[in-house]
Motif scaffolding. Structure first.
Motif, mmCIF file in Angstrom:
data_model
loop_
_atom_site.group_PDB
_atom_site.id
_atom_site.type_symbol
_atom_site.label_atom_id
_atom_site.label_comp_id
_atom_site.label_asym_id
_atom_site.label_seq_id
_atom_site.Cartn_x
_atom_site.Cartn_y
_atom_site.Cartn_z
ATOM 1 N N GLY B 25 1.208 -0.999 0.007
ATOM 2 C CA GLY B 25 -0.072 -0.429 -0.020
ATOM 3 C C GLY B 25 1.300 1.087 0.239
ATOM 4 O O GLY B 25 0.524 2.152 0.459
ATOM 5 N N VAL B 26 1.749 1.625 0.006
ATOM 6 C CA VAL B 26 3.204 2.316 -0.533
ATOM 7 C C VAL B 26 2.614 2.505 -1.824
ATOM 8 O O VAL B 26 2.831 1.947 -2.990
ATOM 9 N N PRO B 27 2.661 3.913 -2.195
ATOM 10 C CA PRO B 27 3.245 4.891 -3.338
ATOM 11 C C PRO B 27 4.179 4.852 -3.786
ATOM 12 O O PRO B 27 5.108 4.429 -3.028
ATOM 13 N N SER B 28 4.097 5.271 -5.408
ATOM 14 C CA SER B 28 5.516 5.311 -5.895
ATOM 15 C C SER B 28 6.177 6.494 -5.353
ATOM 16 O O SER B 28 5.614 7.646 -4.955
ATOM 17 N N ASP B 29 8.191 6.181 -5.211
ATOM 18 C CA ASP B 29 8.122 8.036 -5.323
ATOM 19 C C ASP B 29 7.777 9.081 -6.070
ATOM 20 O O ASP B 29 7.966 8.581 -7.321
ATOM 21 N N SER B 30 7.940 10.245 -5.671
ATOM 22 C CA SER B 30 7.672 11.110 -6.545
ATOM 23 C C SER B 30 9.181 11.655 -7.688
ATOM 24 O O SER B 30 8.680 12.034 -8.376
ATOM 25 N N VAL B 31 10.084 10.493 -7.342
ATOM 26 C CA VAL B 31 11.609 10.816 -8.568
ATOM 27 C C VAL B 31 11.097 9.811 -9.196
ATOM 28 O O VAL B 31 11.610 9.880 -10.403
ATOM 29 N N LEU B 32 11.836 8.754 -8.443
ATOM 30 C CA LEU B 32 12.603 7.403 -8.322
ATOM 31 C C LEU B 32 11.430 6.861 -9.437
ATOM 32 O O LEU B 32 11.523 5.517 -8.369
ATOM 33 N N ARG B 33 10.637 7.514 -10.268
ATOM 34 C CA ARG B 33 9.558 6.333 -10.843
ATOM 35 C C ARG B 33 9.597 6.973 -12.166
ATOM 36 O O ARG B 33 10.640 7.203 -12.896
ATOM 37 N N GLY B 34 9.155 5.914 -13.814
ATOM 38 C CA GLY B 34 8.705 5.680 -14.672
ATOM 39 C C GLY B 34 10.021 5.275 -15.168
ATOM 40 O O GLY B 34 10.603 5.897 -16.451
ATOM 41 N N PHE B 35 10.543 4.354 -14.686
ATOM 42 C CA PHE B 35 12.201 3.916 -15.562
ATOM 43 C C PHE B 35 11.520 2.623 -16.602
ATOM 44 O O PHE B 35 9.978 2.071 -16.639
ATOM 45 N N GLN B 36 11.974 3.107 -17.823
ATOM 46 C CA GLN B 36 11.133 2.760 -19.120
ATOM 47 C C GLN B 36 12.211 1.481 -18.956
ATOM 48 O O GLN B 36 12.743 1.793 -19.354
ATOM 49 N N PRO B 37 11.870 0.083 -20.093
ATOM 50 C CA PRO B 37 11.740 -0.897 -20.360
ATOM 51 C C PRO B 37 13.416 -0.834 -21.455
ATOM 52 O O PRO B 37 12.845 0.693 -22.457
ATOM 53 N N SER B 38 14.688 -0.461 -21.683
ATOM 54 C CA SER B 38 15.247 -0.206 -22.360
ATOM 55 C C SER B 38 15.653 -1.513 -23.667
ATOM 56 O O SER B 38 16.950 -2.719 -22.031
ATOM 57 N N GLY B 39 15.940 -1.094 -24.651
ATOM 58 C CA GLY B 39 16.763 -2.197 -25.475
ATOM 59 C C GLY B 39 18.372 -2.066 -25.779
ATOM 60 O O GLY B 39 18.851 -2.731 -26.413
ATOM 61 N N GLU B 40 18.885 -1.209 -24.722
ATOM 62 C CA GLU B 40 19.996 -0.834 -25.377
ATOM 63 C C GLU B 40 21.242 -1.742 -24.995
ATOM 64 O O GLU B 40 22.150 -1.773 -25.835
ATOM 65 N N TYR B 41 21.361 -2.302 -23.906
ATOM 66 C CA TYR B 41 22.331 -2.483 -23.002
ATOM 67 C C TYR B 41 22.060 -4.400 -22.956
ATOM 68 O O TYR B 41 20.978 -4.494 -23.240
ATOM 69 N N ALA B 42 23.296 -4.800 -22.947
ATOM 70 C CA ALA B 42 23.146 -6.218 -22.579
ATOM 71 C C ALA B 42 23.821 -6.172 -20.657
ATOM 72 O O ALA B 42 25.377 -5.533 -21.094
ATOM 73 N N LEU B 43 23.493 -7.450 -20.114
ATOM 74 C CA LEU B 43 24.141 -7.011 -18.564
ATOM 75 C C LEU B 43 25.042 -8.499 -19.027
ATOM 76 O O LEU B 43 24.747 -9.315 -19.315
ATOM 77 N N ILE B 44 25.906 -7.835 -18.543
ATOM 78 C CA ILE B 44 27.434 -9.137 -17.703
ATOM 79 C C ILE B 44 28.158 -9.242 -16.885
ATOM 80 O O ILE B 44 28.478 -8.346 -16.145
ATOM 81 N N VAL B 45 28.307 -10.252 -16.519
ATOM 82 C CA VAL B 45 28.093 -10.920 -14.600
ATOM 83 C C VAL B 45 29.269 -11.577 -14.725
ATOM 84 O O VAL B 45 28.970 -12.722 -15.167
ATOM 85 N N ASP B 46 30.691 -11.334 -14.462
ATOM 86 C CA ASP B 46 31.860 -12.221 -14.585
ATOM 87 C C ASP B 46 31.793 -13.102 -15.522
ATOM 88 O O ASP B 46 32.847 -13.941 -15.811
ATOM 89 N N GLY B 47 32.530 -12.056 -16.484
ATOM 90 C CA GLY B 47 32.284 -12.023 -17.514
ATOM 91 C C GLY B 47 31.318 -13.263 -18.888
ATOM 92 O O GLY B 47 31.755 -12.890 -19.503
ATOM 93 N N VAL B 48 30.277 -12.735 -18.296
ATOM 94 C CA VAL B 48 28.702 -14.374 -18.530
ATOM 95 C C VAL B 48 27.591 -13.477 -19.044
ATOM 96 O O VAL B 48 27.061 -12.820 -18.016
ATOM 97 N N PRO B 49 27.510 -13.210 -20.374
ATOM 98 C CA PRO B 49 26.190 -12.561 -19.941
ATOM 99 C C PRO B 49 24.908 -13.059 -20.003
ATOM 100 O O PRO B 49 24.778 -14.778 -19.240
ATOM 101 N N VAL B 50 24.179 -12.108 -19.796
ATOM 102 C CA VAL B 50 22.809 -12.950 -18.747
ATOM 103 C C VAL B 50 22.014 -12.018 -19.334
ATOM 104 O O VAL B 50 20.691 -11.210 -19.894
#
Lengths: 331, 276
Positions: B25-50
């Motif tokens: 029942g907690v509302p969204s933060d007034s600033v930290l909101r509206g993150f949109q999905p991005s297809g620009e980047y790939a994540l790599i952890v310890d050299g392994v793509p995720v």
């Protein structure tokens, strides 16, 4: 009118061409050609930087710097245009005018050939009319051919003969050429952006397009959001210190919900855009726009404009003054 | 594999994300909101793509949020401070429109500075070397679903488009076999604006007689298919009626591709397309 020869000693064809009808036709042709040249001079003198870029692109700055070539070319074109407009149709005007027309046609023809063979962008023209006129290379060639060649040929008809120099008109042409060169030299510092470019209050953003057929691209397809609502658009290069210095102000502006939406248009690659995001952290959206689309909209970057429901309402040389003011007050 | 230590709780927590708001029942933060999905980047952890990592971007903050079971908790990257911070997964709320908000009571804990190398980002999180690298271009023949899966922008832009109803009705009734092959670049910003419109058209037409295929090109267009088709710019849609090219969707035709497609199929061929 000075020194029209009508004596029996001149050949028959000359007698024919000295008939008043031919004289009037020639005067009209010369004046028309002069007007076309002067309009072209005006368009280029308003934005000499764009003209210099064209000179450099065409490789015409081999012996002199592009700026010097631009000023000399503008002075010569202006002198010929004024002389023709004033009815000076002697060989010492018509021969250089012919060479100039041939030169323009060779440039536009070359541009057309290069574009047809995929060696140059379809949106590039020779720049003979500066940034005021949007022409593809083929349009530029045919328009120049139709506008210049018939008028030039007619100007030869009933041309003035005789040794006398039309002194007053020659002086006017020379002084006019000097004034044009001076104007072109100083014009970048004058507030003439709205006159010199297609971006001015009242312009519609969907009309800002570049290229033809397959490669035609319009501002509306890059920022479709401009069609509705209020927006502030800044055209800038991302490595321009003016932009990075004002970044805090731009971010602050973008963060105010009551402000128009802020966009930055830049001729960048996606890689440069991402690198800018990580280095500077902009709080506004940057959209990649091709240089061919942006170039007719500015004389110098950055340049900004307000848009309301797809229509330009205000333009600013540089960044909007309110941002610059807040930048000054914060330092 | 070390990642499995985090995987089970992280996956369970990810599943719980959409319910975070209703549960607390907690509302969204007034600033930290509206993150949109991005297809620009790939994540790599310890050299392994995720491959399943969810990366969201917020241009207003600006910031980038990483949600993945390969990391113990979500990570927020803030370019202005060059800081990586972590947040409790239960404080991340997925919205119906696909965006993500942080809840108002979310607490950000510093992970450390991240470093950038041009467009590449790297940082260390609990001993793991984490990298964000730009994704490689999507190449070759792809489907509607491939594009939407790879480029979240395409989903968003398709959703916002309303095709011309009359043209869609015409295309639905079509009985002639038609193939629409679209040459595009996943790296191309204009394709991001235009190609999603055709994805939406494909979604609405649902006519087995019309086949849509999307051909991803590299930056230099240097592939035989592009040369053979005479592609000079992207996006370019080639419309084949009964196996023969009938016209192309180019330039301003992309503003309402279904209208041009309908017109091309109706004929007269080629010139109608070029005239746009």
């Amino acid at each position: 009118m000075e020194a029209i020869e009508t004596t029996a000693s001149v050949p028959a064809i000359s007698r024919l061409s000295s008939h008043p009808i031919w004289w009037w036709l020639g005067t009209f042709g010369g004046a028309f050609l002069g007007c076309v040249l002067l309009v072209a001079v005006w368009a280029k003198a308003l934005d000499p930087a764009a003209f210099m870029e064209q000179i450099h692109t065409e490789g015409l700055d081999g012996f002199l710097p592009a700026q010097a070539v631009a000023l000399i070319a503008l002075a010569v074109e202006a002198a010929l245009g004024i002389a023709l407009l004033l009815g000076v149709r002697r060989l010492w005007v018509l021969v250089p005018a012919t060479l100039l027309v041939a030169f323009f046609l060779s440039l536009t023809g070359r541009s057309w050939w290069l574009a047809a063979h995929g060696l140059r962008s379809e949106s590039a023209s020779c720049g003979c009319f500066g940034n005021l006129v949007q022409r593809t290379p083929s349009e530029a060639f045919w328009q120049d051919l139709v506008l210049l060649v018939p008028a030039l040929l007619i100007a030869y008809v009933g041309r003035e003969r005789g040794p006398r120099l039309p002194l007053r008109r020659t002086v006017v042409a020379v002084v006019g050429a000097a004034v044009v060169a001076l104007f072109a030299w100083k014009s970048p510092a004058l507030p003439l952006d709205d006159l010199a470019t297609r971006l001015r209050p009242g312009a519609v953003t969907k009309d800002f397009c570049a290229g033809a057929d397959d490669s035609r691209i319009c501002l509306d397809s890059i920022v479709p959001e401009l069609k509705a609502g209020r927006h502030l658009v800044v055209m800038a290069k991302l490595d321009d210190p003016q932009l990075t210095k004002a970044l805090d102000d731009l971010n602050h502006y973008a963060g105010e919900h009551r402000n128009p939406t802020l966009w930055v248009l830049s001729p960048v690659t996606p890689e440069e855009k991402r690198a800018f995001f990580w280095k500077w952290g902009p709080a506004f959206e940057i959209r990649e726009a091709p240089q061919e689309l942006l170039r007719p909209l500015y004389r110098r970057l950055p340049r900004s404009f307000m848009v309301e429901n797809g229509k330009v309402t205000r333009t600013f040389g540089g960044l909007p003054p309110s941002l610059i003011r807040s930048e000054r007050s914060s330092t | 594999m070390k990642l499995t230590r985090f995987a089970v709780p992280a996956v369970l927590a990810l599943l719980a994300v959409p319910f975070a708001v209703s549960a607390q029942g907690v509302p969204s933060d007034s600033v930290l909101r509206g993150f949109q999905p991005s297809g620009e980047y790939a994540l790599i952890v310890d050299g392994v793509p995720v491959p399943g990592a969810e990366i969201y971007q917020n241009d207003k903050l600006p910031g980038m949020l990483i949600l993945t079971s390969a990391l113990p908790s979500p990570v927020l990257l803030s370019p202005r401070t060059q800081q990586a911070e972590t947040v409790n997964l239960m404080k991340v709320s997925k919205q119906k429109d696909g965006s993500v908000d942080l809840l108002a009571d979310a607490v950000l804990s510093p992970v450390g500075q991240f470093t950038t190398e041009g467009e590449n980002v790297s940082f260390v999180f609990q001993g793991k070397k984490v990298r964000l690298n730009p994704r490689p271009a999507l190449l070759g023949v792809k489907s509607n679903a491939d594009l939407k899966g790879y480029l979240p922008d395409y989903v968003r832009n398709a959703k916002n488009y309303t095709p011309n109803a009359a043209a869609i009705a015409d295309l639905k009734k079509l009985g002639t076999p038609v193939t629409v092959r679209v040459f595009f670049g996943s790296w191309c910003p204009h394709c991001r604006q235009h190609v999603p419109l055709l994805l939406k058209v494909e979604d609405q037409v649902q006519n087995p007689k019309i086949r849509f295929e999307y051909f991803g090109l590299p930056r230099d267009f240097n592939v035989p298919e592009a040369k053979k088709a005479g592609i000079h710019s992207v996006p370019t849609g080639i419309v084949y009626v009964n196996g023969k090219e009938a016209g192309r969707i180019t330039g301003e035709g992309w503003n309402s591709p279904e209208v041009l497609l309908d017109r091309i199929i109706a004929g007269p061929p080629a010139k109608a397309a070029k005239g746009r």
